[in-house]
Design a protein around this motif. Structure first.
Motif, PDB file in Angstrom:
ATOM      1  N   ALA A   1       0.833  -1.203   0.000  1.00 56.49           N
ATOM      2  CA  ALA A   1       0.000   0.000   0.000  1.00 56.49           C
ATOM      3  C   ALA A   1       0.868   1.254   0.000  1.00 56.49           C
ATOM      4  CB  ALA A   1      -0.922  -0.003   1.207  1.00 56.49           C
ATOM      5  N   ARG A   2       1.922   1.281   0.812  1.00 57.29           N
ATOM      6  CA  ARG A   2       2.804   2.450   0.851  1.00 57.29           C
ATOM      7  C   ARG A   2       3.463   2.678  -0.509  1.00 57.29           C
ATOM      8  NH1 ARG A   2       4.177   0.471   6.106  1.00 57.29           N
ATOM      9  NH2 ARG A   2       6.154  -0.380   5.397  1.00 57.29           N
ATOM     10  N   THR A   3       3.877   1.593  -1.149  1.00 56.97           N
ATOM     11  CA  THR A   3       4.499   1.713  -2.465  1.00 56.97           C
ATOM     12  C   THR A   3       3.530   2.325  -3.471  1.00 56.97           C
ATOM     13  OG1 THR A   3       5.912  -0.210  -2.038  1.00 56.97           O
ATOM     14  CG2 THR A   3       5.611   0.433  -4.342  1.00 56.97           C
ATOM     15  N   LEU A   4       2.295   1.861  -3.478  1.00 55.07           N
ATOM     16  CA  LEU A   4       1.292   2.385  -4.407  1.00 55.07           C
ATOM     17  C   LEU A   4       0.932   3.832  -4.091  1.00 55.07           C
ATOM     18  CD1 LEU A   4      -1.031  -0.748  -4.673  1.00 55.07           C
ATOM     19  CD2 LEU A   4       0.408   0.190  -6.490  1.00 55.07           C
ATOM     20  N   LEU A   5       0.868   4.168  -2.815  1.00 55.94           N
ATOM     21  CA  LEU A   5       0.555   5.546  -2.425  1.00 55.94           C
ATOM     22  C   LEU A   5       1.631   6.522  -2.903  1.00 55.94           C
ATOM     23  CD1 LEU A   5      -0.768   4.912   1.201  1.00 55.94           C
ATOM     24  CD2 LEU A   5      -2.093   5.949  -0.661  1.00 55.94           C
TER      25      LEU A   5
ATOM     26  N   ALA B   1      -8.273  -2.207  -2.844  1.00 55.75           N
ATOM     27  CA  ALA B   1      -8.652  -3.413  -3.586  1.00 55.75           C
ATOM     28  C   ALA B   1      -7.423  -4.157  -4.095  1.00 55.75           C
ATOM     29  CB  ALA B   1      -9.560  -3.039  -4.749  1.00 55.75           C
ATOM     30  N   LYS B   2      -6.396  -3.411  -4.523  1.00 56.80           N
ATOM     31  CA  LYS B   2      -5.192  -4.036  -5.080  1.00 56.80           C
ATOM     32  C   LYS B   2      -4.373  -4.778  -4.035  1.00 56.80           C
ATOM     33  CE  LYS B   2      -4.204  -1.539  -9.318  1.00 56.80           C
ATOM     34  NZ  LYS B   2      -3.180  -0.815 -10.106  1.00 56.80           N
ATOM     35  N   VAL B   3      -4.483  -4.378  -2.765  1.00 62.09           N
ATOM     36  CA  VAL B   3      -3.682  -5.047  -1.727  1.00 62.09           C
ATOM     37  C   VAL B   3      -4.517  -5.995  -0.878  1.00 62.09           C
ATOM     38  CG1 VAL B   3      -1.967  -3.207  -1.662  1.00 62.09           C
ATOM     39  CG2 VAL B   3      -3.897  -3.117  -0.086  1.00 62.09           C
ATOM     40  N   GLY B   4      -5.697  -6.364  -1.382  1.00 65.02           N
ATOM     41  CA  GLY B   4      -6.415  -7.472  -0.765  1.00 65.02           C
ATOM     42  C   GLY B   4      -7.590  -7.147   0.131  1.00 65.02           C
ATOM     43  N   TYR B   5      -8.107  -5.914   0.073  1.00 61.23           N
ATOM     44  CA  TYR B   5      -9.214  -5.544   0.955  1.00 61.23           C
ATOM     45  C   TYR B   5     -10.519  -5.389   0.166  1.00 61.23           C
ATOM     46  CZ  TYR B   5      -5.752  -4.600   4.583  1.00 61.23           C
ATOM     47  OH  TYR B   5      -4.741  -4.717   5.507  1.00 61.23           O
ATOM     48  N   HIS B   6     -11.564  -6.065   0.628  1.00 60.57           N
ATOM     49  CA  HIS B   6     -12.888  -5.901   0.027  1.00 60.57           C
ATOM     50  C   HIS B   6     -13.482  -4.540   0.383  1.00 60.57           C
ATOM     51  CE1 HIS B   6     -13.573  -9.601  -2.025  1.00 60.57           C
ATOM     52  NE2 HIS B   6     -13.576 -10.368  -0.956  1.00 60.57           N
ATOM     53  N   HIS B   7     -13.191  -4.076   1.596  1.00 60.93           N
ATOM     54  CA  HIS B   7     -13.788  -2.848   2.097  1.00 60.93           C
ATOM     55  C   HIS B   7     -12.706  -1.798   2.375  1.00 60.93           C
ATOM     56  CE1 HIS B   7     -17.526  -5.040   2.423  1.00 60.93           C
ATOM     57  NE2 HIS B   7     -16.924  -5.960   3.159  1.00 60.93           N
ATOM     58  N   THR B   8     -12.859  -0.639   1.763  1.00 66.36           N
ATOM     59  CA  THR B   8     -11.881   0.430   1.926  1.00 66.36           C
ATOM     60  C   THR B   8     -11.774   0.868   3.384  1.00 66.36           C
ATOM     61  OG1 THR B   8     -12.428   1.205  -0.301  1.00 66.36           O
ATOM     62  CG2 THR B   8     -11.202   2.717   1.103  1.00 66.36           C
ATOM     63  N   ALA B   9     -12.890   0.871   4.093  1.00 66.41           N
ATOM     64  CA  ALA B   9     -12.877   1.296   5.499  1.00 66.41           C
ATOM     65  C   ALA B   9     -11.987   0.375   6.342  1.00 66.41           C
ATOM     66  CB  ALA B   9     -14.292   1.311   6.059  1.00 66.41           C
ATOM     67  N   HIS B  10     -12.020  -0.905   6.048  1.00 66.10           N
ATOM     68  CA  HIS B  10     -11.171  -1.866   6.766  1.00 66.10           C
ATOM     69  C   HIS B  10      -9.700  -1.586   6.493  1.00 66.10           C
ATOM     70  CE1 HIS B  10      -9.866  -6.326   7.417  1.00 66.10           C
ATOM     71  NE2 HIS B  10      -9.587  -5.584   8.465  1.00 66.10           N
ATOM     72  N   PHE B  11      -9.390  -1.312   5.226  1.00 58.30           N
ATOM     73  CA  PHE B  11      -8.021  -0.971   4.859  1.00 58.30           C
ATOM     74  C   PHE B  11      -7.553   0.289   5.592  1.00 58.30           C
ATOM     75  CE2 PHE B  11      -5.594   1.884   1.961  1.00 58.30           C
ATOM     76  CZ  PHE B  11      -4.355   1.271   2.099  1.00 58.30           C
ATOM     77  N   CYS B  12      -8.376   1.328   5.553  1.00 60.45           N
ATOM     78  CA  CYS B  12      -8.006   2.605   6.193  1.00 60.45           C
ATOM     79  C   CYS B  12      -7.802   2.427   7.693  1.00 60.45           C
ATOM     80  CB  CYS B  12      -9.071   3.653   5.923  1.00 60.45           C
ATOM     81  SG  CYS B  12      -9.141   4.186   4.196  1.00 60.45           S
ATOM     82  N   ARG B  13      -8.632   1.600   8.304  1.00 64.74           N
ATOM     83  CA  ARG B  13      -8.505   1.367   9.747  1.00 64.74           C
ATOM     84  C   ARG B  13      -7.177   0.672  10.063  1.00 64.74           C
ATOM     85  NH1 ARG B  13     -13.112  -0.388  10.256  1.00 64.74           N
ATOM     86  NH2 ARG B  13     -12.766  -2.638  10.062  1.00 64.74           N
TER      87      ARG B  13
ATOM     88  N   PRO C   1      -4.406   6.861   5.066  1.00 67.23           N
ATOM     89  CA  PRO C   1      -3.592   6.749   3.855  1.00 67.23           C
ATOM     90  C   PRO C   1      -3.426   8.084   3.132  1.00 67.23           C
ATOM     91  CG  PRO C   1      -5.164   4.945   3.970  1.00 67.23           C
ATOM     92  CD  PRO C   1      -5.512   5.888   5.082  1.00 67.23           C
ATOM     93  N   GLN C   2      -4.513   8.880   3.072  1.00 67.04           N
ATOM     94  CA  GLN C   2      -4.432  10.170   2.383  1.00 67.04           C
ATOM     95  C   GLN C   2      -3.442  11.109   3.067  1.00 67.04           C
ATOM     96  OE1 GLN C   2      -7.207   8.622   3.453  1.00 67.04           O
ATOM     97  NE2 GLN C   2      -8.998   9.073   2.157  1.00 67.04           N
ATOM     98  N   THR C   3      -3.502  11.171   4.400  1.00 66.12           N
ATOM     99  CA  THR C   3      -2.600  12.051   5.144  1.00 66.12           C
ATOM    100  C   THR C   3      -1.156  11.581   5.014  1.00 66.12           C
ATOM    101  OG1 THR C   3      -4.346  12.579   6.729  1.00 66.12           O
ATOM    102  CG2 THR C   3      -2.073  12.997   7.424  1.00 66.12           C
TER     103      THR C   3
ATOM    104  N   VAL D   1      -7.399   5.809  -2.968  1.00 66.31           N
ATOM    105  CA  VAL D   1      -7.296   4.887  -1.830  1.00 66.31           C
ATOM    106  C   VAL D   1      -8.217   3.694  -2.033  1.00 66.31           C
ATOM    107  CG1 VAL D   1      -7.738   4.641   0.643  1.00 66.31           C
ATOM    108  CG2 VAL D   1      -6.540   6.661  -0.213  1.00 66.31           C
ATOM    109  N   VAL D   2      -9.369   3.921  -2.628  1.00 70.74           N
ATOM    110  CA  VAL D   2     -10.309   2.827  -2.904  1.00 70.74           C
ATOM    111  C   VAL D   2      -9.664   1.789  -3.815  1.00 70.74           C
ATOM    112  CG1 VAL D   2     -12.502   2.219  -4.005  1.00 70.74           C
ATOM    113  CG2 VAL D   2     -12.357   4.266  -2.574  1.00 70.74           C
ATOM    114  N   CYS D   3      -9.006   2.266  -4.873  1.00 70.20           N
ATOM    115  CA  CYS D   3      -8.340   1.367  -5.821  1.00 70.20           C
ATOM    116  C   CYS D   3      -7.174   0.637  -5.163  1.00 70.20           C
ATOM    117  CB  CYS D   3      -7.863   2.166  -7.024  1.00 70.20           C
ATOM    118  SG  CYS D   3      -7.086   1.169  -8.308  1.00 70.20           S
ATOM    119  N   ILE D   4      -6.384   1.343  -4.377  1.00 70.07           N
ATOM    120  CA  ILE D   4      -5.230   0.741  -3.702  1.00 70.07           C
ATOM    121  C   ILE D   4      -5.690  -0.319  -2.705  1.00 70.07           C
ATOM    122  CG2 ILE D   4      -3.370   1.207  -2.044  1.00 70.07           C
ATOM    123  CD1 ILE D   4      -2.961   3.886  -3.531  1.00 70.07           C
TER     124      ILE D   4
END
Length: 266
Positions: free
Chosen positions: A218-222, A234-246, A256-258, A229-232
């Protein structure tokens, strides 16, 4: 040559090419560069070899007997064990639709014939280097382990075939929604036994290792893309963006945005 994240072995390349002279040329030059090679002229056999031998990368023609290259790629992408396997097409002048379809399915590169061997070698090197950078970044940026602890884990993985198999599976499939039971099934252990086995050997759980791989990706893609962030996620294995952000915030104390904004402003 160097290979896996926590262990080393020769890079294995699968060549699927129906023109004997071209196939032999690729094999000879790859072997001369220190690669381990497998080759076939048949698409269906090539797909089975990919699943059995788990090469580090596949080089394939598109128009080959029994199963074309696009179908091979599609099939591999639908299998959790081979979904992230890099694939480079080297084909006769393809149509725009062929190239677009290949890239949409996740092909890493598309080289048109006739091509120079050096061009293929550069494409392979670029593809493998990207993966090695991710692995090295994982080692350098691993948040929870000291150098001594990481060195101990590296030695343990190197000497334990079953543990090595566990890390191979995680490394190949972290970009998909895999679970403890998926890893356990892949290596032939019960989930309960595997949990204790990996924690006793490395001090961390299967889930922690999966998350570590995902955070590095995720850091590499960012940093290297302008994808959302939604696309990233999904690319690193998360169905839900909120779960990834958490989970990202738990590991970095920032969204991730900050994190992206701060890193790019430096």
């Amino acid at each position: 040559m160097k290979s896996r994240l926590l262990f080393g072995d020769m890079k294995k390349i699968l060549i699927i090419e129906n023109q004997t002279s071209t196939r032999n040329l690729f094999v000879e030059n790859l072997q001369a560069k220190g690669f381990d090679t497998i080759d076939t002229e048949d698409g269906l056999i090539g797909m089975h070899l990919a699943k059995e031998q788990l090469p580090d990368l596949i080089v394939s023609e598109i128009r080959i007997p029994t199963l074309d290259g696009i179908s091979i790629l599609k099939n591999l992408r639908q299998n959790s064990v081979t979904a992230a396997m890099p694939m480079i097409f080297v084909s006769e002048q393809g149509s725009r639709a062929d190239i677009r379809k290949a890239m949409e399915l996740g092909a890493d590169d598309y080289i048109t014939k006739p091509c120079q061997v050096d061009e293929l070698l550069r494409a392979i090197a670029t593809c493998l280097t990207k993966r090695d950078i991710l692995r090295q970044e994982f080692i350098v940026q691993h948040e929870n382990l000291s150098e001594t602890q990481l060195s101990k884990i590296q030695n343990t993985v190197q000497s334990d075939c079953k543990l090595k198999e566990v890390f191979q599976f995680i490394e190949t499939n972290y970009c998909h929604p895999i679970s403890l039971s998926d890893v356990a099934t892949a290596v032939g252990y019960s989930a309960a036994y595997l949990t204790n086995f990996v924690r006793n050997k490395t001090g961390q759980s299967i889930q922690q290792w999966i998350i570590q791989y995902r955070m590095i990706a995720a850091r590499t893609l960012l940093l290297e893309t302008d994808e959302t962030v939604v696309c990233i996620a999904a690319k690193v294995g998360y169905h839900h963006t909120a779960h990834f952000c958490r989970q990202f915030r738990q590991h970095h104390d920032k969204t991730p945005q900050t994190w992206r904004k701060e890193q790019l402003s430096r």
